[in-house]
Motif scaffolding. Sequence first.
Motif, PDB file in Angstrom:
ATOM      1  N   GLY A  43     107.590  38.354  42.053  1.00 41.00           N
ATOM      2  CA  GLY A  43     108.667  37.240  42.944  1.00 41.00           C
ATOM      3  C   GLY A  43     107.874  36.044  43.482  1.00 41.00           C
ATOM      4  N   ASP A  44     108.549  35.059  44.211  1.00 43.71           N
ATOM      5  CA  ASP A  44     107.628  34.445  45.090  1.00 43.71           C
ATOM      6  C   ASP A  44     106.955  34.779  46.028  1.00 43.71           C
ATOM      7  OD1 ASP A  44     109.574  32.462  44.111  1.00 43.71           O
ATOM      8  OD2 ASP A  44     111.271  32.920  45.346  1.00 43.71           O
ATOM      9  N   VAL A  45     105.534  33.918  45.656  1.00 47.77           N
ATOM     10  CA  VAL A  45     104.550  34.499  46.739  1.00 47.77           C
ATOM     11  C   VAL A  45     103.860  32.806  47.522  1.00 47.77           C
ATOM     12  CG1 VAL A  45     102.307  35.006  46.044  1.00 47.77           C
ATOM     13  CG2 VAL A  45     103.581  35.970  44.740  1.00 47.77           C
ATOM     14  N   GLU A  46     104.354  33.235  48.871  1.00 46.52           N
ATOM     15  CA  GLU A  46     103.164  31.905  49.727  1.00 46.52           C
ATOM     16  C   GLU A  46     101.323  32.781  50.102  1.00 46.52           C
ATOM     17  OE1 GLU A  46     104.276  29.607  50.926  1.00 46.52           O
ATOM     18  OE2 GLU A  46     105.653  29.943  48.926  1.00 46.52           O
ATOM     19  N   THR A  47     100.382  32.681  49.671  1.00 48.67           N
ATOM     20  CA  THR A  47      99.314  32.293  50.627  1.00 48.67           C
ATOM     21  C   THR A  47      99.242  31.557  51.814  1.00 48.67           C
ATOM     22  OG1 THR A  47      98.628  31.377  48.822  1.00 48.67           O
ATOM     23  CG2 THR A  47      98.759  33.621  47.958  1.00 48.67           C
ATOM     24  N   PHE A  48      98.088  31.952  52.637  1.00 47.49           N
ATOM     25  CA  PHE A  48      97.752  30.925  54.372  1.00 47.49           C
ATOM     26  C   PHE A  48      96.439  31.992  54.368  1.00 47.49           C
ATOM     27  CE2 PHE A  48      99.080  35.304  55.773  1.00 47.49           C
ATOM     28  CZ  PHE A  48      99.099  35.961  56.478  1.00 47.49           C
ATOM     29  N   ASP A  49      95.938  31.036  54.786  1.00 50.55           N
ATOM     30  CA  ASP A  49      94.700  31.656  55.599  1.00 50.55           C
ATOM     31  C   ASP A  49      94.421  31.212  56.773  1.00 50.55           C
ATOM     32  OD1 ASP A  49      92.709  31.347  53.363  1.00 50.55           O
ATOM     33  OD2 ASP A  49      92.612  28.470  53.061  1.00 50.55           O
ATOM     34  N   TYR A  50      94.011  32.347  57.688  1.00 53.23           N
ATOM     35  CA  TYR A  50      93.982  32.308  59.144  1.00 53.23           C
ATOM     36  C   TYR A  50      93.766  30.841  59.851  1.00 53.23           C
ATOM     37  CZ  TYR A  50      95.765  37.392  58.224  1.00 53.23           C
ATOM     38  OH  TYR A  50      96.174  38.560  57.745  1.00 53.23           O
ATOM     39  N   ALA A  83     100.554  36.556  65.050  1.00 50.08           N
ATOM     40  CA  ALA A  83     100.927  36.061  65.718  1.00 50.08           C
ATOM     41  C   ALA A  83     100.374  34.784  63.750  1.00 50.08           C
ATOM     42  CB  ALA A  83     100.618  34.720  66.751  1.00 50.08           C
ATOM     43  N   ALA A  84      99.631  34.321  63.511  1.00 44.38           N
ATOM     44  CA  ALA A  84      99.453  34.037  62.775  1.00 44.38           C
ATOM     45  C   ALA A  84      99.764  33.803  61.249  1.00 44.38           C
ATOM     46  CB  ALA A  84      98.416  33.046  61.765  1.00 44.38           C
ATOM     47  N   HIS A  85      99.788  35.845  61.033  1.00 45.64           N
ATOM     48  CA  HIS A  85     100.698  36.403  60.053  1.00 45.64           C
ATOM     49  C   HIS A  85     101.962  36.138  59.939  1.00 45.64           C
ATOM     50  CE1 HIS A  85      99.544  39.090  56.791  1.00 45.64           C
ATOM     51  NE2 HIS A  85     100.259  39.556  56.836  1.00 45.64           N
ATOM     52  N   ARG A  86     102.787  36.398  61.129  1.00 45.23           N
ATOM     53  CA  ARG A  86     104.010  36.460  61.885  1.00 45.23           C
ATOM     54  C   ARG A  86     104.808  34.984  61.491  1.00 45.23           C
ATOM     55  NH1 ARG A  86     105.881  38.998  66.975  1.00 45.23           N
ATOM     56  NH2 ARG A  86     108.057  39.115  66.195  1.00 45.23           N
ATOM     57  N   ILE A  87     103.639  33.872  61.833  1.00 47.99           N
ATOM     58  CA  ILE A  87     104.451  32.590  61.940  1.00 47.99           C
ATOM     59  C   ILE A  87     104.397  32.331  60.159  1.00 47.99           C
ATOM     60  CG2 ILE A  87     103.964  29.952  61.555  1.00 47.99           C
ATOM     61  CD1 ILE A  87     102.524  30.994  64.397  1.00 47.99           C
ATOM     62  N   ALA A  88     103.387  32.458  59.015  1.00 47.68           N
ATOM     63  CA  ALA A  88     103.305  32.845  57.494  1.00 47.68           C
ATOM     64  C   ALA A  88     104.919  32.880  56.867  1.00 47.68           C
ATOM     65  CB  ALA A  88     101.875  32.951  57.233  1.00 47.68           C
ATOM     66  N   LEU A  89     104.908  34.616  57.621  1.00 45.99           N
ATOM     67  CA  LEU A  89     105.924  34.967  56.947  1.00 45.99           C
ATOM     68  C   LEU A  89     107.261  34.717  57.379  1.00 45.99           C
ATOM     69  CD1 LEU A  89     107.079  37.550  56.083  1.00 45.99           C
ATOM     70  CD2 LEU A  89     107.036  38.733  58.139  1.00 45.99           C
ATOM     71  N   GLY A 139      98.453  42.461  58.280  1.00 43.58           N
ATOM     72  CA  GLY A 139     100.589  42.857  57.669  1.00 43.58           C
ATOM     73  C   GLY A 139     100.886  44.207  57.750  1.00 43.58           C
ATOM     74  N   CYS A 140     100.401  45.111  58.433  1.00 42.78           N
ATOM     75  CA  CYS A 140     100.430  46.322  58.622  1.00 42.78           C
ATOM     76  C   CYS A 140     100.958  46.349  60.511  1.00 42.78           C
ATOM     77  CB  CYS A 140      99.439  47.562  58.603  1.00 42.78           C
ATOM     78  SG  CYS A 140      99.237  48.493  57.205  1.00 42.78           S
ATOM     79  N   HIS A 141      99.954  45.316  61.143  1.00 35.68           N
ATOM     80  CA  HIS A 141     100.027  45.377  62.204  1.00 35.68           C
ATOM     81  C   HIS A 141     101.658  44.384  62.349  1.00 35.68           C
ATOM     82  CE1 HIS A 141      97.348  46.961  64.497  1.00 35.68           C
ATOM     83  NE2 HIS A 141      96.351  46.123  63.438  1.00 35.68           N
ATOM     84  N   ALA A 142     101.557  42.953  60.965  1.00 38.42           N
ATOM     85  CA  ALA A 142     102.807  42.714  61.584  1.00 38.42           C
ATOM     86  C   ALA A 142     104.312  43.410  61.187  1.00 38.42           C
ATOM     87  CB  ALA A 142     102.712  41.026  60.867  1.00 38.42           C
ATOM     88  N   SER A 143     104.127  44.236  60.545  1.00 38.40           N
ATOM     89  CA  SER A 143     105.589  45.420  59.964  1.00 38.40           C
ATOM     90  C   SER A 143     105.822  45.314  60.675  1.00 38.40           C
ATOM     91  CB  SER A 143     105.026  45.600  58.803  1.00 38.40           C
ATOM     92  OG  SER A 143     104.773  46.614  59.036  1.00 38.40           O
ATOM     93  N   ASP A 189     115.937  38.139  49.124  1.00 37.32           N
ATOM     94  CA  ASP A 189     116.800  38.955  49.391  1.00 37.32           C
ATOM     95  C   ASP A 189     116.104  40.010  50.068  1.00 37.32           C
ATOM     96  OD1 ASP A 189     119.370  37.661  48.831  1.00 37.32           O
ATOM     97  OD2 ASP A 189     118.905  38.895  46.614  1.00 37.32           O
ATOM     98  N   SER A 190     115.294  40.479  49.746  1.00 33.12           N
ATOM     99  CA  SER A 190     113.519  40.914  50.593  1.00 33.12           C
ATOM    100  C   SER A 190     112.313  40.360  50.831  1.00 33.12           C
ATOM    101  CB  SER A 190     113.318  42.351  49.738  1.00 33.12           C
ATOM    102  OG  SER A 190     113.112  42.591  48.215  1.00 33.12           O
ATOM    103  N   THR A 191     111.247  41.738  50.932  1.00 29.75           N
ATOM    104  CA  THR A 191     110.109  41.179  51.839  1.00 29.75           C
ATOM    105  C   THR A 191     108.850  41.871  51.258  1.00 29.75           C
ATOM    106  OG1 THR A 191     111.625  38.873  52.991  1.00 29.75           O
ATOM    107  CG2 THR A 191     108.729  39.384  53.382  1.00 29.75           C
ATOM    108  N   PHE A 192     107.862  41.837  50.550  1.00 28.32           N
ATOM    109  CA  PHE A 192     106.807  42.350  50.843  1.00 28.32           C
ATOM    110  C   PHE A 192     105.425  41.705  51.071  1.00 28.32           C
ATOM    111  CE2 PHE A 192     109.963  44.227  47.965  1.00 28.32           C
ATOM    112  CZ  PHE A 192     109.988  45.402  47.938  1.00 28.32           C
ATOM    113  N   LEU A 193     104.542  42.429  52.236  1.00 27.72           N
ATOM    114  CA  LEU A 193     103.384  41.563  52.597  1.00 27.72           C
ATOM    115  C   LEU A 193     102.844  42.249  51.566  1.00 27.72           C
ATOM    116  CD1 LEU A 193     104.092  41.816  56.627  1.00 27.72           C
ATOM    117  CD2 LEU A 193     104.368  40.153  55.108  1.00 27.72           C
ATOM    118  N   ILE A 194     101.696  42.149  51.502  1.00 27.29           N
ATOM    119  CA  ILE A 194     100.438  42.155  50.723  1.00 27.29           C
ATOM    120  C   ILE A 194      99.890  40.942  51.019  1.00 27.29           C
ATOM    121  CG2 ILE A 194      99.617  41.917  47.801  1.00 27.29           C
ATOM    122  CD1 ILE A 194     102.413  41.814  47.028  1.00 27.29           C
TER     123      ILE A 194
END
Length: 176
Positions: free
Chosen positions: A5-12, A30-36, A60-64, A46-51
Amino acid sequence: MSEIGDVETFDYDYMRAGRKRPDRLPQLIAAHRIALEAAREKHQPDSTFLIGKSMGGRIGCHASLEEKVEGLVCLGYPLCAMGDRTKLRDEVLRALTTPILFVQGTRDSLCPLDLLERVRTEMKTGNFLHLVDGGDHSLRLPKRQLQGTSKTQEDIDHEILSAIAGFVDQLPMSAD
């Protein structure tokens, strides 16, 4: 990953600033949530997976815990802080309600499999494990071992991608 699916990457922030020491946990979350949020606005999935790889998976576990996602994939989860078996980062795993796939190398000193197995039995959410036989924390195999298997690192990476695709495919998708 774009095969799934669509993938977005980011750096802290600390990475972009060229610092070696990570920011504190609340800032990382907070940075993870902003990127999400930015990825959701861009793709409207329709659905989101954090990898995430290593710390990215842990954050990602904390953000979830704060954001609705359908699943988590941790590539080399850093269960033991600095490889110290007495300093476990397992509290967030026990709190999860989101299904999770761990992709772990059998030679990963930051995540001894006996400790991960114990934590997995105590987790309240569905959790799955894909082992990379001979893989280190970066899921890489030594050249000698690769030669003995007649596989390439690319073959191993493809097996990992297949495991992730299987995990994603077997989970119910959000109907929001």
